[in-house]
Design a protein around this motif. Structure first.
Motif, PDB file in Angstrom:
ATOM      1  N   LEU A  34     -24.095  41.349  28.606  1.00 50.49           N
ATOM      2  CA  LEU A  34     -24.766  42.200  29.589  1.00 50.49           C
ATOM      3  C   LEU A  34     -23.778  42.922  30.504  1.00 50.49           C
ATOM      4  O   LEU A  34     -24.031  44.018  30.980  1.00 50.49           O
ATOM      5  N   THR A  35     -22.613  42.312  30.740  1.00 50.71           N
ATOM      6  CA  THR A  35     -21.671  42.859  31.727  1.00 50.71           C
ATOM      7  C   THR A  35     -20.530  43.660  31.106  1.00 50.71           C
ATOM      8  O   THR A  35     -19.641  44.110  31.841  1.00 50.71           O
ATOM      9  N   GLU A  36     -20.537  43.850  29.809  1.00 52.28           N
ATOM     10  CA  GLU A  36     -19.354  44.461  29.174  1.00 52.28           C
ATOM     11  C   GLU A  36     -19.125  45.904  29.590  1.00 52.28           C
ATOM     12  O   GLU A  36     -18.010  46.414  29.464  1.00 52.28           O
ATOM     13  N   GLU A  37     -20.156  46.576  30.110  1.00 48.07           N
ATOM     14  CA  GLU A  37     -19.988  47.940  30.601  1.00 48.07           C
ATOM     15  C   GLU A  37     -19.629  47.967  32.093  1.00 48.07           C
ATOM     16  O   GLU A  37     -19.372  49.029  32.645  1.00 48.07           O
ATOM     17  N   TRP A  38     -19.631  46.835  32.726  1.00 47.41           N
ATOM     18  CA  TRP A  38     -19.280  46.779  34.139  1.00 47.41           C
ATOM     19  C   TRP A  38     -17.767  46.904  34.326  1.00 47.41           C
ATOM     20  O   TRP A  38     -16.995  46.311  33.548  1.00 47.41           O
ATOM     21  N   PRO A  39     -17.300  47.594  35.355  1.00 46.66           N
ATOM     22  CA  PRO A  39     -15.874  47.521  35.698  1.00 46.66           C
ATOM     23  C   PRO A  39     -15.422  46.084  35.942  1.00 46.66           C
ATOM     24  O   PRO A  39     -14.284  45.726  35.635  1.00 46.66           O
ATOM     25  N   ALA A  40     -16.324  45.249  36.471  1.00 46.71           N
ATOM     26  CA  ALA A  40     -15.980  43.857  36.758  1.00 46.71           C
ATOM     27  C   ALA A  40     -15.562  43.105  35.507  1.00 46.71           C
ATOM     28  O   ALA A  40     -14.755  42.165  35.581  1.00 46.71           O
ATOM     29  N   TYR A  41     -16.080  43.491  34.349  1.00 42.49           N
ATOM     30  CA  TYR A  41     -15.762  42.761  33.120  1.00 42.49           C
ATOM     31  C   TYR A  41     -14.262  42.775  32.848  1.00 42.49           C
ATOM     32  O   TYR A  41     -13.687  41.776  32.393  1.00 42.49           O
ATOM     33  N   LYS A  42     -13.625  43.893  33.137  1.00 43.51           N
ATOM     34  CA  LYS A  42     -12.179  43.995  32.929  1.00 43.51           C
ATOM     35  C   LYS A  42     -11.387  43.639  34.188  1.00 43.51           C
ATOM     36  O   LYS A  42     -10.265  43.151  34.101  1.00 43.51           O
ATOM     37  N   LYS A  43     -11.983  43.874  35.352  1.00 45.25           N
ATOM     38  CA  LYS A  43     -11.232  43.744  36.602  1.00 45.25           C
ATOM     39  C   LYS A  43     -11.305  42.353  37.230  1.00 45.25           C
ATOM     40  O   LYS A  43     -10.311  41.887  37.811  1.00 45.25           O
ATOM     41  N   TRP A  44     -12.463  41.704  37.148  1.00 42.91           N
ATOM     42  CA  TRP A  44     -12.658  40.500  37.958  1.00 42.91           C
ATOM     43  C   TRP A  44     -11.906  39.309  37.383  1.00 42.91           C
ATOM     44  O   TRP A  44     -12.236  38.778  36.322  1.00 42.91           O
ATOM     45  N   SER A  45     -10.879  38.932  38.085  1.00 39.90           N
ATOM     46  CA  SER A  45     -10.045  37.782  37.755  1.00 39.90           C
ATOM     47  C   SER A  45      -9.530  37.226  39.070  1.00 39.90           C
ATOM     48  O   SER A  45      -9.715  37.825  40.141  1.00 39.90           O
ATOM     49  N   PHE A  46      -8.857  36.097  39.020  1.00 40.60           N
ATOM     50  CA  PHE A  46      -8.304  35.547  40.253  1.00 40.60           C
ATOM     51  C   PHE A  46      -7.220  36.451  40.829  1.00 40.60           C
ATOM     52  O   PHE A  46      -7.086  36.568  42.054  1.00 40.60           O
ATOM     53  N   ASP A  47      -6.467  37.108  39.971  1.00 45.20           N
ATOM     54  CA  ASP A  47      -5.460  38.043  40.473  1.00 45.20           C
ATOM     55  C   ASP A  47      -6.123  39.180  41.250  1.00 45.20           C
ATOM     56  O   ASP A  47      -5.635  39.600  42.311  1.00 45.20           O
ATOM     57  N   TYR A  48      -7.244  39.676  40.733  1.00 42.04           N
ATOM     58  CA  TYR A  48      -7.964  40.758  41.404  1.00 42.04           C
ATOM     59  C   TYR A  48      -8.535  40.282  42.743  1.00 42.04           C
ATOM     60  O   TYR A  48      -8.454  40.994  43.759  1.00 42.04           O
ATOM     61  N   ILE A  49      -9.091  39.075  42.753  1.00 42.26           N
ATOM     62  CA  ILE A  49      -9.644  38.529  43.994  1.00 42.26           C
ATOM     63  C   ILE A  49      -8.545  38.415  45.058  1.00 42.26           C
ATOM     64  O   ILE A  49      -8.744  38.765  46.233  1.00 42.26           O
ATOM     65  N   LYS A  50      -7.372  37.953  44.652  1.00 43.66           N
ATOM     66  CA  LYS A  50      -6.268  37.858  45.610  1.00 43.66           C
ATOM     67  C   LYS A  50      -5.858  39.245  46.108  1.00 43.66           C
ATOM     68  O   LYS A  50      -5.523  39.419  47.285  1.00 43.66           O
ATOM     69  N   GLN A  51      -5.923  40.218  45.222  1.00 44.85           N
ATOM     70  CA  GLN A  51      -5.513  41.576  45.588  1.00 44.85           C
ATOM     71  C   GLN A  51      -6.451  42.197  46.614  1.00 44.85           C
ATOM     72  O   GLN A  51      -6.012  42.804  47.592  1.00 44.85           O
ATOM     73  N   VAL A  52      -7.779  42.039  46.399  1.00 43.28           N
ATOM     74  CA  VAL A  52      -8.734  42.743  47.263  1.00 43.28           C
ATOM     75  C   VAL A  52      -9.230  41.896  48.430  1.00 43.28           C
ATOM     76  O   VAL A  52      -9.765  42.435  49.401  1.00 43.28           O
ATOM     77  N   ALA A  53      -9.090  40.563  48.330  1.00 42.16           N
ATOM     78  CA  ALA A  53      -9.667  39.694  49.361  1.00 42.16           C
ATOM     79  C   ALA A  53      -8.738  38.564  49.773  1.00 42.16           C
ATOM     80  O   ALA A  53      -9.186  37.593  50.385  1.00 42.16           O
ATOM     81  N   GLY A  54      -7.464  38.680  49.446  1.00 40.78           N
ATOM     82  CA  GLY A  54      -6.542  37.582  49.705  1.00 40.78           C
ATOM     83  C   GLY A  54      -6.424  37.187  51.157  1.00 40.78           C
ATOM     84  O   GLY A  54      -6.152  36.021  51.482  1.00 40.78           O
ATOM     85  N   ASP A  55      -6.665  38.125  52.069  1.00 36.60           N
ATOM     86  CA  ASP A  55      -6.504  37.832  53.491  1.00 36.60           C
ATOM     87  C   ASP A  55      -7.782  37.330  54.148  1.00 36.60           C
ATOM     88  O   ASP A  55      -7.780  36.992  55.337  1.00 36.60           O
ATOM     89  N   LYS A  56      -8.889  37.272  53.421  1.00 35.30           N
ATOM     90  CA  LYS A  56     -10.155  36.823  53.999  1.00 35.30           C
ATOM     91  C   LYS A  56     -10.144  35.302  54.185  1.00 35.30           C
ATOM     92  O   LYS A  56      -9.667  34.565  53.308  1.00 35.30           O
ATOM     93  N   ILE A  57     -10.663  34.843  55.316  1.00 35.02           N
ATOM     94  CA  ILE A  57     -10.790  33.410  55.569  1.00 35.02           C
ATOM     95  C   ILE A  57     -12.115  32.937  54.973  1.00 35.02           C
ATOM     96  O   ILE A  57     -13.180  33.497  55.281  1.00 35.02           O
ATOM     97  N   VAL A  58     -12.066  31.923  54.114  1.00 32.94           N
ATOM     98  CA  VAL A  58     -13.258  31.495  53.382  1.00 32.94           C
ATOM     99  C   VAL A  58     -13.603  30.044  53.720  1.00 32.94           C
ATOM    100  O   VAL A  58     -12.712  29.220  53.955  1.00 32.94           O
ATOM    101  N   PRO A  59     -14.903  29.723  53.742  1.00 31.59           N
ATOM    102  CA  PRO A  59     -15.350  28.343  53.996  1.00 31.59           C
ATOM    103  C   PRO A  59     -15.323  27.536  52.702  1.00 31.59           C
ATOM    104  O   PRO A  59     -15.724  28.026  51.640  1.00 31.59           O
ATOM    105  N   LEU A  60     -14.870  26.298  52.771  1.00 31.12           N
ATOM    106  CA  LEU A  60     -14.759  25.436  51.600  1.00 31.12           C
ATOM    107  C   LEU A  60     -15.586  24.173  51.806  1.00 31.12           C
ATOM    108  O   LEU A  60     -15.669  23.642  52.915  1.00 31.12           O
ATOM    109  N   TYR A  61     -16.174  23.696  50.699  1.00 32.21           N
ATOM    110  CA  TYR A  61     -17.055  22.535  50.754  1.00 32.21           C
ATOM    111  C   TYR A  61     -16.653  21.535  49.683  1.00 32.21           C
ATOM    112  O   TYR A  61     -16.225  21.919  48.586  1.00 32.21           O
TER     113      TYR A  61
END
Length: 290
Positions: A34-61
């Motif tokens: 279902l997601t193969e046409e999404w940009p996220a299919y190729k882009k979304w990885s941990f490297d990408y998350i660090k690139q776009v959101a690495g400075d965000k403070i996140v809550p952990l449980y």
């Protein structure tokens, strides 16, 4: 051990087929492409998350049992997203992120996915929620308080999903005024002597890989295991069944408020009382069918 039913899988699906075969019948399904046409299919990885959101403070449980000493949904830790991703990739950890609206903090991520046209109304389009976990971490057995229909998309890794029908709730040792069951049940290695109600449930299982979507119908129990570090995104649609919509309102605006009040008043005694009542209620059901 449980005897699992494998959740049906399809490569792709039309709006009409999804609506008729799965949504109307409230049947889970995995859609692989279902997601193969999404940009996220190729882009979304941990490297990408660090690139776009690495400075965000996140809550952990973590997975500690419910305690009177801890506020509801109070994080066990907070850290920068980049540090959390590094921790996930370094080795096993039970610290997870759940129900986190990272996309609201990083608006450009909204361009990476499309809302699928499957016949569901997805009214909260600005609130897709993200979930992160490390290898070996798990999400305790529960159902969602709003009884929503959930489209659950997984990225960068593998996750195992165990689902159980709402029809099995009476055998699940459900905690009163809550959407969880007894937290001392080991669903990986169920003890049928200690928890005989579990002999009567029918667990469903699916393993999700990068880009795959699991449809979880409203009110279905689910237990998630991260087989590798990974993250997921959920889109939600309001309950289809009028009774479920009514129960969702009661859960959110009556039962949860009452439960929080009693927890403040009684503390651990209230939690212990509910845990015991979960056994009493399930044993009554078992006695009625024998």
């Amino acid at each position: 051990m449980f005897k699992y039913r494998e959740i049906e899988r399809v490569k792709t699906i039309s709006k009409q087929d999804f609506y008729q075969k799965y949504y109307k019948t409230q049947t889970p399904v995995v859609v692989e492409k279902l997601t193969e046409e999404w940009p996220a299919y190729k882009k979304w990885s941990f490297d990408y998350i660090k690139q776009v959101a690495g400075d965000k403070i996140v809550p952990l449980y973590n997975n500690d049992p419910v305690s009177a000493d801890k506020k509801v949904n109070e994080p066990d830790a907070r850290m920068k997203m980049s540090d959390y991703v590094d921790m996930l990739l370094k080795g096993p950890t039970d610290l997870r992120i759940f129900l986190f609206n990272l996309i609201k903090q990083v608006p450009d991520m909204q361009k990476d996915f499309f809302f699928p046209d499957l016949g569901l109304k997805l009214p909260i389009k600005d609130l897709p929620m993200l979930f992160f976990g490390g290898q070996g971490s798990n999400v305790f057995m529960h159902f969602d308080i709003d009884l929503a229909n959930i489209l659950h998309f997984h990225f960068d890794g593998e996750k195992q999903c165990i689902l159980m029908s709402p029809n099995d709730t009476k055998f699940m040792y459900k905690i009163p005024y809550a959407t969880i069951c007894r937290e001392d049940i080991d669903f990986d290695h169920p003890d049928f002597e200690k928890w005989p109600g579990l002999k009567h449930v029918t667990p469903y299982r699916a393993r999700l890989s990068h880009g795959e979507m699991l449809y979880m119908p409203e009110g279905w129990w689910h237990y998630m295991q991260y087989l590798t570090p990974g993250f997921s995104m959920s889109l939600r649609s309001l309950a289809l069944k009028p009774a479920n919509f009514t129960n969702a309102v009661l859960n959110i605006f009556v039962k949860r408020i009452y439960d929080n009040y009693m927890r403040k008043q009684k503390g651990q005694k209230w939690i212990d009382y509910k845990n015991e009542l979960a056994i009493v209620n399930t044993n009554k059901v078992l006695a009625s069918i024998h």
